[in-house]
Design a protein around this motif. Structure first.
Motif, mmCIF file in Angstrom:
data_model
loop_
_atom_site.group_PDB
_atom_site.id
_atom_site.type_symbol
_atom_site.label_atom_id
_atom_site.label_comp_id
_atom_site.label_asym_id
_atom_site.label_seq_id
_atom_site.Cartn_x
_atom_site.Cartn_y
_atom_site.Cartn_z
ATOM 1 N N HIS A 229 0.825 -1.209 0.000
ATOM 2 C CA HIS A 229 0.000 0.000 0.000
ATOM 3 C C HIS A 229 0.861 1.262 0.000
ATOM 4 C CE1 HIS A 229 -3.860 -2.097 1.686
ATOM 5 N NE2 HIS A 229 -3.714 -2.245 0.385
ATOM 6 N N ALA A 230 2.076 1.146 0.524
ATOM 7 C CA ALA A 230 2.983 2.296 0.594
ATOM 8 C C ALA A 230 3.812 2.463 -0.682
ATOM 9 C CB ALA A 230 3.912 2.156 1.790
ATOM 10 N N GLY A 231 3.576 1.614 -1.665
ATOM 11 C CA GLY A 231 4.248 1.791 -2.946
ATOM 12 C C GLY A 231 5.308 0.773 -3.290
ATOM 13 N N SER A 232 5.405 -0.308 -2.508
ATOM 14 C CA SER A 232 6.373 -1.347 -2.852
ATOM 15 C C SER A 232 6.026 -1.944 -4.214
ATOM 16 C CB SER A 232 6.355 -2.450 -1.796
ATOM 17 O OG SER A 232 7.141 -3.553 -2.202
ATOM 18 N N LEU A 233 7.039 -2.206 -5.015
ATOM 19 C CA LEU A 233 6.825 -2.833 -6.324
ATOM 20 C C LEU A 233 6.496 -4.316 -6.176
ATOM 21 C CD1 LEU A 233 9.816 -1.210 -8.262
ATOM 22 C CD2 LEU A 233 7.400 -0.601 -8.409
ATOM 23 N N GLY A 234 6.769 -4.859 -5.016
ATOM 24 C CA GLY A 234 6.494 -6.260 -4.719
ATOM 25 C C GLY A 234 7.118 -6.615 -3.391
ATOM 26 N N SER A 235 6.466 -7.494 -2.640
ATOM 27 C CA SER A 235 6.957 -7.871 -1.312
ATOM 28 C C SER A 235 6.767 -9.361 -1.108
ATOM 29 C CB SER A 235 6.206 -7.107 -0.214
ATOM 30 O OG SER A 235 6.216 -5.714 -0.461
ATOM 31 N N GLN B 56 12.054 4.785 1.800
ATOM 32 C CA GLN B 56 11.804 5.414 3.101
ATOM 33 C C GLN B 56 10.309 5.462 3.416
ATOM 34 O OE1 GLN B 56 13.967 9.026 2.275
ATOM 35 N NE2 GLN B 56 15.804 8.317 3.351
ATOM 36 N N MET B 57 9.473 5.647 2.387
ATOM 37 C CA MET B 57 8.025 5.613 2.586
ATOM 38 C C MET B 57 7.570 4.219 3.013
ATOM 39 S SD MET B 57 6.667 7.905 -0.648
ATOM 40 C CE MET B 57 4.960 7.461 -0.316
ATOM 41 N N ILE B 58 8.140 3.211 2.361
ATOM 42 C CA ILE B 58 7.814 1.819 2.707
ATOM 43 C C ILE B 58 8.275 1.510 4.128
ATOM 44 C CG2 ILE B 58 8.330 -0.597 2.140
ATOM 45 C CD1 ILE B 58 8.624 0.388 -0.814
ATOM 46 N N GLN B 59 9.486 1.963 4.447
ATOM 47 C CA GLN B 59 10.032 1.742 5.792
ATOM 48 C C GLN B 59 9.120 2.344 6.855
ATOM 49 O OE1 GLN B 59 13.617 3.980 6.854
ATOM 50 N NE2 GLN B 59 14.504 2.098 7.716
ATOM 51 N N LYS B 60 8.657 3.548 6.621
ATOM 52 C CA LYS B 60 7.767 4.230 7.565
ATOM 53 C C LYS B 60 6.472 3.443 7.759
ATOM 54 C CE LYS B 60 5.641 8.755 8.423
ATOM 55 N NZ LYS B 60 5.465 10.148 7.903
ATOM 56 N N ILE C 73 17.405 -0.773 5.074
ATOM 57 C CA ILE C 73 17.342 -0.408 3.656
ATOM 58 C C ILE C 73 18.692 -0.707 3.031
ATOM 59 C CG2 ILE C 73 17.125 1.481 2.006
ATOM 60 C CD1 ILE C 73 15.168 2.841 3.896
ATOM 61 N N GLN C 74 18.675 -1.432 1.925
ATOM 62 C CA GLN C 74 19.917 -1.806 1.247
ATOM 63 C C GLN C 74 19.825 -1.404 -0.223
ATOM 64 O OE1 GLN C 74 22.396 -3.497 2.915
ATOM 65 N NE2 GLN C 74 23.712 -4.288 1.334
ATOM 66 N N PRO C 75 20.717 -0.526 -0.711
ATOM 67 C CA PRO C 75 20.716 -0.170 -2.134
ATOM 68 C C PRO C 75 21.231 -1.328 -2.983
ATOM 69 C CG PRO C 75 22.570 0.859 -1.034
ATOM 70 C CD PRO C 75 21.758 0.203 0.045
ATOM 71 N N LEU C 76 20.582 -1.572 -4.095
ATOM 72 C CA LEU C 76 21.028 -2.635 -4.994
ATOM 73 C C LEU C 76 22.230 -2.212 -5.828
ATOM 74 C CD1 LEU C 76 17.545 -3.935 -6.214
ATOM 75 C CD2 LEU C 76 19.104 -5.065 -4.624
ATOM 76 N N SER C 77 22.455 -0.913 -5.927
ATOM 77 C CA SER C 77 23.548 -0.408 -6.771
ATOM 78 C C SER C 77 24.918 -0.837 -6.263
ATOM 79 C CB SER C 77 23.487 1.117 -6.859
ATOM 80 O OG SER C 77 23.569 1.700 -5.565
ATOM 81 N N ILE C 78 25.028 -1.197 -4.981
ATOM 82 C CA ILE C 78 26.339 -1.581 -4.444
ATOM 83 C C ILE C 78 26.812 -2.920 -4.990
ATOM 84 C CG2 ILE C 78 26.000 -0.275 -2.319
ATOM 85 C CD1 ILE C 78 25.502 -2.916 -0.883
ATOM 86 N N TYR C 79 25.920 -3.666 -5.658
ATOM 87 C CA TYR C 79 26.300 -4.963 -6.192
ATOM 88 C C TYR C 79 26.708 -4.890 -7.662
ATOM 89 C CZ TYR C 79 23.901 -6.256 -1.922
ATOM 90 O OH TYR C 79 23.502 -6.349 -0.615
ATOM 91 N N ALA C 80 26.796 -3.659 -8.187
ATOM 92 C CA ALA C 80 27.261 -3.510 -9.561
ATOM 93 C C ALA C 80 28.713 -3.938 -9.669
ATOM 94 C CB ALA C 80 27.107 -2.046 -10.010
ATOM 95 N N GLU C 81 29.090 -4.423 -10.830
ATOM 96 C CA GLU C 81 30.438 -4.982 -11.030
ATOM 97 C C GLU C 81 31.530 -3.968 -10.734
ATOM 98 O OE1 GLU C 81 32.617 -7.940 -14.227
ATOM 99 O OE2 GLU C 81 30.670 -7.059 -14.659
ATOM 100 N N ASP C 82 31.257 -2.694 -11.003
ATOM 101 C CA ASP C 82 32.271 -1.673 -10.794
ATOM 102 C C ASP C 82 32.079 -0.912 -9.478
ATOM 103 O OD1 ASP C 82 29.957 -0.412 -11.475
ATOM 104 O OD2 ASP C 82 30.841 0.926 -12.982
ATOM 105 N N SER C 83 31.224 -1.468 -8.590
ATOM 106 C CA SER C 83 30.973 -0.792 -7.308
ATOM 107 C C SER C 83 32.191 -0.880 -6.402
ATOM 108 C CB SER C 83 29.768 -1.423 -6.616
ATOM 109 O OG SER C 83 29.558 -0.860 -5.343
ATOM 110 N N ASP C 84 32.476 0.183 -5.684
ATOM 111 C CA ASP C 84 33.573 0.201 -4.716
ATOM 112 C C ASP C 84 33.036 -0.203 -3.347
ATOM 113 O OD1 ASP C 84 35.472 1.071 -6.555
ATOM 114 O OD2 ASP C 84 34.898 3.164 -6.260
ATOM 115 N N ILE C 85 33.459 -1.346 -2.870
ATOM 116 C CA ILE C 85 33.034 -1.836 -1.559
ATOM 117 C C ILE C 85 34.245 -1.930 -0.658
ATOM 118 C CG2 ILE C 85 31.972 -3.752 -0.316
ATOM 119 C CD1 ILE C 85 30.544 -4.540 -2.881
#
Length: 316
Positions: free
Chosen positions: A259-265, A287-291, A303-315
């Motif tokens: 209801h808060a806008g998740s694309l799927g849960s 953040q809306m979903i988290q609330k 909350i975990q960003p998916l962008s950190i798993y990109a091949e060129d991501s700096d971890i």
């Protein structure tokens, strides 16, 4: 004075829980924002300090049987001089919630012991120790948790193929919510097995469908197709519900997130408690979903960003 430190992190299964036990595809992501740190130092007595238990190692309760087994195993194999030590576990992961807490503790514990006694530790040896601990904790271990909590990359399991790391480019976010209800992985795995034995055609079809969704989900992630990925989340949750893995609390959280806008849960992990995961298109959406999840009674959220798993991501 001897001392050692070991680190790891949590994980969440994106798709394929339960199906992976039957050889179908599944994949999980490491939760790098949920670190687990184990420290060992020489002491006058053998004790464990953690939020789960504090006291003598020999009196560790059955609820931490995997931890106790691992400590005794590592002590027997590495502590030749029978030195006494204290162990501290610093973890923000809740136990029995499907976030890999037991595997993360086992990985950090193993690394700390090898560091303390100045022994080299290769990846396969680490996995062997973690899986031995996991077998005591949960029964037969798939190996997925051990791999994911000791890696910085997502792990994909496939039918008749070796587990492998993979990367993807996506700007979405995963929101994880702890229902506050302890999951019972050993129990749910056993119950699904009983259902399968009683009706292999029907339950086998459900498990195969979950495996198919895992394959589709990894493809959508690779392409950055969040809309289709969210749809697969919801479809997978319907199957998990049919396997009797939902409870009213997780249903409520999923409904609130959607209801808060998740694309799927969906449920993640063993089910009947534990956590749910939700897909958000961007940080504001997350953040809306988290609330909404907190308002609906979630005990903790991440909350975990998916962008950190990109091949060129700096971890780090």
């Amino acid at each position: 004075m001897l001392k050692g430190i070991g680190k790891s992190h949590g994980k969440t299964i994106i798709m394929g829980e339960h199906a992976v036990v039957y050889g179908y595809p599944a994949f999980a992501i490491p939760l790098l924002s949920t670190p687990v740190i184990v420290k060992i130092k020489q002491s006058h007595d053998s004790s464990l300090i953690s939020k789960y238990y504090a006291g003598k190692i020999e009196q560790i309760p059955d609820s931490l049987s995997g931890v106790k087994y691992l400590i005794n195993l590592l002590d027997q194999e590495l502590n030749q001089q029978q030195i006494k030590y204290s162990i501290s576990i610093d973890s923000g992961l809740p136990i029995e919630r499907g976030m890999g807490s037991s595997a993360a503790i086992a990985a950090a514990m193993t690394r700390a012991f090898f560091d303390c006694f100045n022994k080299d530790l290769d990846q396969q040896t680490l996995l062997d120790y973690v899986n031995k601990s996991e077998t005591i904790t949960h029964g037969k271990a798939s190996g997925l948790d051990a791999l994911t909590v000791s890696s910085e990359d997502p792990i994909k399991f496939g039918k008749n193929v070796a587990p492998k790391h993979f990367n993807f480019n996506s700007e979405g976010f995963i929101v994880i919510a702890d229902s506050g209800v302890k999951g019972r992985t050993k129990e749910t795995v056993a119950d699904v097995r009983t259902m399968y034995d009683d009706n292999p055609e029907k339950i086998g079809a459900y498990l195969q469908q979950l495996g198919d969704y895992a394959t589709k989900a990894s493809e959508y992630l690779t392409k950055g197709n969040l809309k289709q990925l969210g749809l697969v989340f919801s479809l997978a949750n319907e199957i998990l519900t049919k396997l009797n893995l939902a409870i009213p609390k997780t249903d409520k959280l999923i409904e609130s997130a959607n209801h808060a806008g998740s694309l799927g849960s969906k449920i993640t992990g063993g089910g009947r408690g534990g956590c749910i995961i939700c897909l958000a298109r961007n940080l504001k959406n997350a953040q809306m979903i988290q609330k909404a999840l907190i308002k609906a009674g979630a005990e903790q959220t991440w909350i975990q960003p998916l962008s950190i798993y990109a091949e060129d991501s700096d971890i780090d």
